[in-house]
Design a protein around this motif. Structure first.
Motif, short mmCIF file in Angstrom:
data_model
loop_
_atom_site.label_atom_id
_atom_site.label_comp_id
_atom_site.label_asym_id
_atom_site.label_seq_id
_atom_site.Cartn_x
_atom_site.Cartn_y
_atom_site.Cartn_z
N SER A 118 0.17 18.34 12.49
CA SER A 118 -0.33 16.99 12.79
C SER A 118 -1.15 16.42 11.64
CB SER A 118 -1.18 17.03 14.05
OG SER A 118 -2.39 17.70 13.75
N LYS A 119 -1.32 17.19 10.58
CA LYS A 119 -2.10 16.68 9.46
C LYS A 119 -1.34 15.58 8.73
CE LYS A 119 -5.05 20.63 8.47
NZ LYS A 119 -5.53 21.55 7.43
N LYS A 120 -2.08 14.59 8.28
CA LYS A 120 -1.48 13.51 7.51
C LYS A 120 -1.11 14.02 6.12
CE LYS A 120 -2.24 10.62 10.80
NZ LYS A 120 -1.08 10.11 11.59
N LYS A 121 0.06 13.63 5.70
CA LYS A 121 0.53 14.07 4.38
C LYS A 121 0.08 13.05 3.32
CE LYS A 121 4.33 17.00 5.77
NZ LYS A 121 3.53 17.41 6.96
N ILE A 122 -0.62 13.57 2.32
CA ILE A 122 -1.27 12.69 1.36
C ILE A 122 -0.75 12.93 -0.05
CG2 ILE A 122 -3.51 11.96 0.43
CD1 ILE A 122 -3.44 11.71 3.44
N GLY A 123 -0.53 11.85 -0.77
CA GLY A 123 -0.23 11.94 -2.19
C GLY A 123 -1.36 11.33 -2.99
N HIS B 110 -10.45 18.38 4.23
CA HIS B 110 -10.44 17.40 5.32
C HIS B 110 -9.65 18.00 6.48
CE1 HIS B 110 -9.63 13.73 7.57
NE2 HIS B 110 -10.41 13.03 6.74
N PRO B 111 -10.21 17.95 7.68
CA PRO B 111 -9.53 18.62 8.80
C PRO B 111 -8.18 18.00 9.18
CG PRO B 111 -11.41 17.35 9.59
CD PRO B 111 -11.49 17.36 8.09
N ASN B 112 -7.95 16.76 8.80
CA ASN B 112 -6.73 16.08 9.24
C ASN B 112 -5.82 15.68 8.09
OD1 ASN B 112 -9.30 14.70 10.93
ND2 ASN B 112 -7.76 15.78 12.14
N ALA B 113 -6.02 16.26 6.94
CA ALA B 113 -5.22 15.85 5.78
C ALA B 113 -4.61 17.06 5.09
CB ALA B 113 -6.10 15.08 4.79
N GLU B 114 -3.50 16.79 4.44
CA GLU B 114 -2.81 17.84 3.69
C GLU B 114 -2.29 17.18 2.41
OE1 GLU B 114 0.52 19.31 5.84
OE2 GLU B 114 1.02 20.79 4.29
N ILE B 115 -2.70 17.71 1.29
CA ILE B 115 -2.24 17.14 0.02
C ILE B 115 -0.85 17.67 -0.28
CG2 ILE B 115 -2.70 16.97 -2.46
CD1 ILE B 115 -5.69 17.44 -1.76
N THR B 116 0.13 16.77 -0.35
CA THR B 116 1.50 17.25 -0.57
C THR B 116 2.13 16.71 -1.85
OG1 THR B 116 2.39 15.50 0.83
CG2 THR B 116 1.90 17.60 1.90
N TRP C 213 8.36 9.12 -1.68
CA TRP C 213 7.27 8.47 -0.96
C TRP C 213 7.50 8.39 0.54
CZ3 TRP C 213 3.19 8.45 -3.83
CH2 TRP C 213 3.35 8.40 -5.23
N THR C 214 8.75 8.56 0.96
CA THR C 214 9.03 8.46 2.40
C THR C 214 8.48 9.66 3.17
OG1 THR C 214 11.17 9.57 2.20
CG2 THR C 214 11.15 7.17 1.93
N THR C 215 8.13 10.72 2.43
CA THR C 215 7.60 11.91 3.12
C THR C 215 6.09 11.86 3.30
OG1 THR C 215 7.25 13.11 1.06
CG2 THR C 215 9.43 13.31 2.07
N LEU C 216 5.47 10.82 2.81
CA LEU C 216 4.00 10.77 2.81
C LEU C 216 3.47 9.76 3.83
CD1 LEU C 216 3.24 10.77 -1.02
CD2 LEU C 216 3.21 12.71 0.54
N ASP C 217 2.29 10.05 4.34
CA ASP C 217 1.61 9.11 5.23
C ASP C 217 0.67 8.17 4.48
OD1 ASP C 217 2.60 10.14 7.82
OD2 ASP C 217 1.55 11.97 7.17
N ALA C 218 0.11 8.68 3.41
CA ALA C 218 -0.83 7.84 2.65
C ALA C 218 -0.82 8.25 1.20
CB ALA C 218 -2.25 7.96 3.21
N VAL C 219 -1.19 7.30 0.35
CA VAL C 219 -1.32 7.61 -1.06
C VAL C 219 -2.64 7.04 -1.56
CG1 VAL C 219 0.02 5.57 -1.76
CG2 VAL C 219 -0.22 7.48 -3.34
N PHE C 220 -3.36 7.88 -2.32
CA PHE C 220 -4.56 7.45 -3.01
C PHE C 220 -4.17 7.16 -4.46
CE2 PHE C 220 -8.23 8.53 -0.25
CZ PHE C 220 -7.52 9.04 0.82
N CYS C 221 -4.70 6.08 -4.98
CA CYS C 221 -4.30 5.70 -6.32
C CYS C 221 -5.52 5.70 -7.26
CB CYS C 221 -3.62 4.34 -6.28
SG CYS C 221 -3.15 3.80 -7.91
N GLY C 222 -5.52 6.63 -8.20
CA GLY C 222 -6.62 6.72 -9.16
C GLY C 222 -6.15 6.42 -10.56
N LEU C 223 -5.21 5.51 -10.68
CA LEU C 223 -4.66 5.15 -11.99
C LEU C 223 -5.58 4.16 -12.69
CD1 LEU C 223 -0.96 4.70 -10.90
CD2 LEU C 223 -1.87 6.54 -12.32
N PRO C 224 -5.46 4.07 -14.00
CA PRO C 224 -6.23 3.05 -14.71
C PRO C 224 -5.73 1.65 -14.35
CG PRO C 224 -5.02 4.47 -16.27
CD PRO C 224 -4.63 4.88 -14.89
N HIS C 225 -6.59 0.69 -14.58
CA HIS C 225 -6.23 -0.70 -14.34
C HIS C 225 -4.95 -1.08 -15.07
CE1 HIS C 225 -6.00 -4.95 -14.75
NE2 HIS C 225 -6.04 -4.80 -16.07
#
Lengths: 350, 350, 350, 350
Positions: free
Chosen positions: B3-8, B27-33, B68-80
């Motif tokens: 049930s963990k959210k898949k994160i990129g 994080h109890p509900n997240a999984e970095i994939t 990207w279809t396998t992920l629930d959320a994506v964090f973006c730490g790219l430069p401007h």
């Protein structure tokens, strides 16, 4: 050798005392012949400050043990409060000795302001009125003729060098001055305090004494003189995780249609012939790294995005131009020596 | 586990990306994939950030290689700059993915302001208007419903949490705001720059980007919303010799007869039920040490000695509440998780 | 909530006490119900450590005021000397309480060695013999069954995890061990000392207690047990300008034809199933940055250019695995909880 | 003024070049008349190093543009590799110029050792054999007569001053020397590297180049000369979070029944008349704070608890006695000036 001035240092176990030793030990016209530190009396200076291992210095003694008649000048790095009575005693013992006081005791000229900020009546009122405020660049002639010089606080030196010429020239509104001040940890002295432990002050940034710092009335006194009117300033100090260095960011409102370039121009004119005060070119920002360990001051002016406002940034080393260095600069004046003698060390960077 | 959210994480080789990993890995509900870092593609994350030696993380890959279809959320730490086009591509590949953008690309709502400060037209205009400004405490409902959240800059988060409630309540004059901002060196990122070398930034204090920092229009946008009028602020950043932490000292003019206590009261009311924003008691000064490594914010109000003025001080960790932590807080909202999940670490002091 | 273990902390105003609070406040099975600090009795914990502003903690009280029968466990972060008598009193008041002592009082098993290094007879000899040495990885079963655990010193934890498996396997000559140890300044505690002031310890590096540090006999005791013979080691500590972190560089002579790879293999085998002890791959050098704020330990082995010698490097956070973290790890064992509960925070880097 | 020696600095944009400028600008017998920095050619020195704002220095030019016949001496702060060919060209242009090389190019006398450690044949072999190793205290006469001086590395200077007199006097076993070396971050230069960023190197401690550091063969060369036999030493460097300063802790085995006091005695005798090398009294531990920014070296000897072993600790500032300061000391010798000219600054502490 025989023509060197004989110097004593009261309170040699503190940081300002030690920086006076560091500079005077290599001063071409000075010779350190007495060092006092009552809690460390009997010790070698190299035991209290091991970085002096290469110097042959007099032992630390209690101040009562010094024969003041053998000295030409005394630097005083004692904490506030004890200073005024000890200096009175020293001057009584040797009325012709030159006194460079690095404490706060004689900086405020108004006895009521003194009493208000220090919580007691001044205990050497006649000396308070005799003392000359030792901001070299503005009081050079009086200092040269003085017996007792009250060297300014570190923050006031940085702020006043930046703002006094602007206040004098009516380029800024002295009723709207915000001074965000930042200092390294040596500003708090060598006394043991929890907030200056490495583990507390390191890797962190803390405002302190907001609205209550005793350098505020000193700044107000001198800006008041420059502007010809009483002023109240915002002065907000912050403790920065570095040992030395101070930078004051002053936010000012322009007066009479002045521009930031006018401010820079006024400062350049004021300091054109000053050996230690440099005005940064347009676009150059002062930083403490440029003055560490040196007697130099750097000042810059930047336009504010808010109309009719400007930012004036000034930086110095709190232990040198902010204390022991400026005291030596004043001593040089008092003895008719070249003003820069012993003070031309360049900043230690990195 | 299922049930963990898949994160990129896009741009996992930067400091904000790494701090997202640090927090999401526990994080109890997240999984970095998925982890991307184009210049380091093919490496293990533990080779790029050795403090992750204890984690079993996916290898770094080029962002084009991620499904990207396998992920629930994506964090973006790219430069401007690169961010806007990559996020457009990601959302095209998976229109239901949640995007937490930690870059500056979607923070400014006005396309002209964007073009003026960033020097080019925005390249994903429709997303710019879709994006929700992710200052959690003020946009909670919009964030919960959003697909693309533009997480605020570190400085704007600190300043806006301090000033927006005051501007909303008309307690301050929004035309007279001076913000003296101080940041640790991680704020400049992991890129190689001379001024962020240890030997340059250490033991020294430097103002930078005075009058030109891109967080200024972001602050003005949101104070403008709160006040219902366009505003221009003074925003003057300084680089402090510490890795993490940010403290903003805001100098404000009181409006409508307000007192400093009124300001503190308004902040206390605004944040009474907020888990991460704390208003310091009268007399307590915030300091970065109190929030290092944590998602907490501390705000204090101090009376100015100048009549009708006050000082508002706010502090946070620029990589946590100022970036990755706030992004996770928003993610929690977007997924209907407890808002504090994975974010309750206490500051690491000393 | 009712099933949480009720915890007291003796000496909560020190750094180890505070780090125990930081970790226990977020421990899923613990509840802090008593905090003592005799010199600060009556204060809120948030006044003594302002980074706890977000926690609702019990007030600090004198240790004599605590009702020990209401507690399940007590952590002791008192200075050496007072500890033994206070713990004796606590155990008398509640003989079933679990005691996690983070002081040095019960670490040495031999009463003569204790008397020699601490300058007086031990004042709770029966408890000294009852106490279990709390190096979790080597004494797990005894700890699980113990009432009083003497948690190891920070340096001994780092050194012993690196060397005990090698001594046990006869891979090194235990008569030729040189340990060059480096520690951050928190290792010296929160007490006021001149050498731990920011201005003294910053930007500098000082050896200290060379040949006289009390962690030496503790290291010798446990390497002696592992090797089955009395040993004397060189242990030379240095103070490093950082708050947290410890790194020990041990120089060893190989025995019985062993190679550096044999040493690494032995460590990998010893810690294959350990959650907190990681052996770095060949070519990877441990560094304190990898473990800051965490309970993890990293160990690496490097070949020496001198034949038949190797270098073993180990690093940990002195306040976590070197003190409060290991104490919690032991508490988890004593209560039958998962050993990693509350301890999985990843290092805070940068 | 006319009698001042005209000095050029090759590679003035690096830290060693800058420290040469800092010291030479105040040297009573020197005048800086050329500065080169090929990547910064055309800039003012004050733009590259803003702490020189108070100096009137020549602009930076490409080294090919300098008329070497107008100079009396050149300091070379170039990176390894390019140095040997540029110095060859300079000496061809002006065969009587004095060359103070601060790079590693001419330190190793054996061409095979050079090729082995630097990965290529030396490209100026005749100069390699002409060059004098510039460890002032041991090669004073040769230096005074030399045209090309290869100034020692920072670590070798610290280690050799500590150990050479002991090896010469056969007081230590040269086959059993372990050198645990610690350096501030300036040792890595001003080039952009990830591991020397403030956020990476700060608040942390990292061993590096273990077993592969190129200062090892330099140390072995000179201890070999002193002992009259080839030696291999353990040399293990660590990066310390401070800008300047180096401290080497050498673990030695006593030979021929020598005691730690014998070692101290031998060092005191060796340096009795040396202006810059000081042997600490029994019980005093050297620390980098004592020498920061100065040309002084401090050495201490401590008994080991292991029988027949001792610990020798030496400290210096890597940019001064470890580089630019020692180069100036050598220049003074080469020009027949007082050896201490321009070098008597006391350590900047705090």
């Amino acid at each position: 050798m025989s023509s060197k001035k004989k110097i004593g240092i009261l309170g040699a176990s503190g940081y300002t005392g030690a920086d006076a030793v560091r500079l005077l030990a290599r001063h071409p016209n000075a010779e350190i012949t007495a060092l006092t530190a009552n809690t460390h009396a009997g010790k070698a200076m190299g035991d209290v400050f091991p970085h002096f291992f290469m110097l042959d210095l007099p032992k630390l003694v209690e101040w009562e043990k010094v024969d003041w008649t053998t000295l030409d000048a005394v630097f005083c790095g004692l904490p506030h409060g004890t200073t005024q009575e000890i200096i009175a005693a020293v001057l009584k013992a040797n009325p012709t000795i030159k006194v460079l006081d690095m404490s706060a005791d004689f900086r405020l000229r108004d006895k009521n302001t003194y009493a208000q900020w220090y919580g007691h009546e001044h205990r050497a009122l006649e000396l308070q009125s005799e003392a000359v405020y030792g901001l070299t660049e503005f009081y050079r002639e009086k200092i040269a003729a003085a017996r007792l010089v009250a060297c300014p606080g570190c923050y006031p030196t940085a702020v006043l060098l930046a703002l006094v010429p602007l206040a004098r020239a009516k380029l800024i509104d002295v009723d709207d001055i915000v001074i965000d001040a930042k200092s390294g940890v040596t500003g708090a002295g060598r006394g043991l305090k929890q907030n200056t432990l490495f583990s507390e002050a390191g890797e962190g940034l803390s405002p302190y004494s907001v609205g209550t710092h005793r350098h505020a009335p000193e700044i107000e006194q001198e800006i008041g003189v420059a502007a010809g009117t009483a002023v109240t300033v915002n002065f907000t100090p912050h403790l920065i995780p570095m040992a030395r260095g101070e930078l004051c960011t002053s936010y000012v409102k322009l007066a009479g249609g002045a521009t930031p370039d006018d401010l820079r121009g006024a400062l350049e004119k004021a300091y054109a012939n000053e050996p230690f005060v440099h005005v940064a070119k347009k676009g150059v920002l002062p930083q403490t790294q440029n003055v560490r360990g040196s007697n130099y001051v750097q000042i810059g002016v930047i336009a504010d995005r808010i109309k009719n406002r400007a930012i004036v940034i000034s930086t110095l080393d709190n232990l040198v131009k902010g204390s022991a260095g400026q005291a030596i600069q004043n001593m040089n004046l008092m003895f008719g020596l070249p003003e820069t003698a012993g003070l031309e060390q360049i900043a230690l960077f990195p």
